[in-house]
Enzyme design. Structure first.
Site, PDB file in Angstrom:
ATOM      1  N   GLY A  16      -5.510  -4.438  -6.294  1.00  0.00           N
ATOM      2  CA  GLY A  16      -5.204  -3.432  -5.426  1.00  0.00           C
ATOM      3  C   GLY A  16      -5.084  -3.935  -4.558  1.00  0.00           C
ATOM      4  O   GLY A  16      -4.581  -5.476  -4.065  1.00  0.00           O
ATOM      5  N   GLY A  18      -6.348  -4.057  -0.121  1.00  0.00           N
ATOM      6  CA  GLY A  18      -7.821  -4.116   0.746  1.00  0.00           C
ATOM      7  C   GLY A  18      -6.790  -3.328   2.424  1.00  0.00           C
ATOM      8  O   GLY A  18      -6.197  -3.908   2.143  1.00  0.00           O
ATOM      9  N   GLY A  19      -8.107  -3.616   3.891  1.00  0.00           N
ATOM     10  CA  GLY A  19      -7.167  -3.619   4.363  1.00  0.00           C
ATOM     11  C   GLY A  19      -6.438  -4.873   5.374  1.00  0.00           C
ATOM     12  O   GLY A  19      -5.256  -4.605   6.622  1.00  0.00           O
ATOM     13  N   GLY A  21      -6.099  -7.570   2.785  1.00  0.00           N
ATOM     14  CA  GLY A  21      -5.636  -8.908   1.771  1.00  0.00           C
ATOM     15  C   GLY A  21      -6.001  -8.263   0.919  1.00  0.00           C
ATOM     16  O   GLY A  21      -6.115  -6.744   0.759  1.00  0.00           O
ATOM     17  N   VAL A  23      -6.089  -7.724  -3.365  1.00  0.00           N
ATOM     18  CA  VAL A  23      -7.485  -7.972  -4.496  1.00  0.00           C
ATOM     19  C   VAL A  23      -6.581  -8.293  -5.702  1.00  0.00           C
ATOM     20  O   VAL A  23      -6.308  -7.185  -6.399  1.00  0.00           O
ATOM     21  CB  VAL A  23      -8.709  -6.154  -4.547  1.00  0.00           C
ATOM     22  N   LYS A  38     -10.459 -10.612  -2.992  1.00  0.00           N
ATOM     23  CA  LYS A  38     -10.241 -10.723  -1.649  1.00  0.00           C
ATOM     24  C   LYS A  38      -9.492 -11.449  -1.087  1.00  0.00           C
ATOM     25  O   LYS A  38     -10.191 -12.261  -0.657  1.00  0.00           O
ATOM     26  CB  LYS A  38     -10.813  -9.488  -0.973  1.00  0.00           C
ATOM     27  N   ASP A 127     -15.689   3.629   6.470  1.00  0.00           N
ATOM     28  CA  ASP A 127     -13.763   4.595   5.810  1.00  0.00           C
ATOM     29  C   ASP A 127     -14.236   4.565   4.710  1.00  0.00           C
ATOM     30  O   ASP A 127     -13.896   4.403   3.319  1.00  0.00           O
ATOM     31  CB  ASP A 127     -13.106   3.445   5.539  1.00  0.00           C
TER      32      ASP A 127
END
Length: 308
Positions: A16, A18-19, A21, A23, A38, A127
């Site tokens: 995945g 993230g904002g 970094g 994952v 992350k 968020d």
């Protein structure tokens, strides 16, 4: 074989983003289990400060997925969390479309419970959206939800990392006061939670602007098709455009939800069971259920250089 951080965390495969970094699924050589890691991708000071803030959160709750440990090597840094395999609410709605009201009540109650724990630490998530709400791969058993991604979260009274007139969050899940640049506060998280509940009930992203306009011009909208009136009263209470008219706390919303649940009709005999699948897929080559093969003398997993 994957890259090893601080002699402890071996990266297996990306799962995945993230904002700030990527994952990864990673093997923890000390605890002998897979974790989610992350990894910071950007090296500018702003991203690093936000990353440090996120990894500093320690919220221990069954419905919160917060950082558990961290490690640093040279110019790279990571933090780890439990590995959650069932995908996000986006995956679930993509598989099933609108979800049964009673099932939504279970998920909404767990989300509010996790949010109450976050707020009790003085933290505003900022968020909340379906992609940031993960599920354990429980099959057809009772679902287990985890609120994740605290990349833009902040404690009340903490200095902002952005200009005061810059809106932080995801368009479509922002409370009206967020759009106006108000200071972060708990009711904004509750507004987003109401939008998530409506997303689960309707199987599509709600039109937040149209909802707010309807409230302003006509008062509380009627219950959408297929949404029982008692449940809609709770969701509408989360969606009040005026934060002073909204539920003030996640705990208060949970109590109202519990009362509404008692008024819902029981599930029918023909209702399709909801199954939450493992969304991670097989491990990459050289990685097995017990981790990667040993590297021989000097293998990672003894004492990390800079890990917590």
């Amino acid at each position: 074989m994957g890259e090893v951080f601080a002699g402890r965390y071996e990266l297996a495969d990306p799962i995945g983003r993230g904002g700030v970094g990527a994952v990864w699924r990673a093997w923890d050589h000390r605890r002998r289990r897979y974790v989610a890691a992350k990894v910071l991708q950007q090296s500018d000071a702003h991203s690093l400060l936000r990353f440090v803030r996120e990894q500093a959160l320690r919220i221990d709750h069954p419905h919160v997925l917060a950082p558990a440990s961290w490690a640093a090597d040279d110019d790279k840094v990571l933090f780890t969390m439990d590995l959650v395999a069932g995908g996000s609410l986006v995956h679930l709605v993509g598989d099933y479309g609108p979800l049964p009201p009673r099932f939504v009540c279970v998920l909404l109650d767990q989300l509010l419970a996790g949010l109450a724990a976050v707020h009790s630490e003085g933290v505003v998530h900022r968020d909340i959206k379906p992609a940031n709400i993960l599920l354990e791969a429980t099959g057809t058993a009772r679902p287990r939800l985890r609120l994740s991604d605290f990349g833009v979260a902040m404690r009340l009274g903490e200095p902002r990392l952005t200009e005061t007139d810059l809106v932080v969050g995801t368009p479509g899940y922002l409370a009206p006061e967020q759009m106006m640049g108000a200071d972060p506060d708990f009711p904004a998280d509750l507004f987003a939670t109401g939008l998530v509940a409506l997303y689960l009930l309707q199987g599509a992203r709600p039109d937040a602007r149209a909802l707010v306009e309807h409230f302003a011009e006509h008062g509380t909208p009627g219950a959408p098709q297929g949404v029982p009136a008692p449940l809609w009263q709770v969701v509408a209470g989360l969606l009040e455009p005026d934060p002073r008219a909204r539920f003030r706390t996640a705990t208060g919303a949970r109590k109202a939800l519990a009362s509404a649940l008692e008024l819902l009709p029981p599930p029918g005999p023909d209702d399709e069971p909801i199954e939450i699948f493992d969304q991670l897929g097989p491990l990459p080559p050289d990685f097995g259920p017990a981790g990667p093969p040993p590297r021989g003398p000097g293998a990672p997993g003894t004492l990390p250089d800079a890990a917590g």
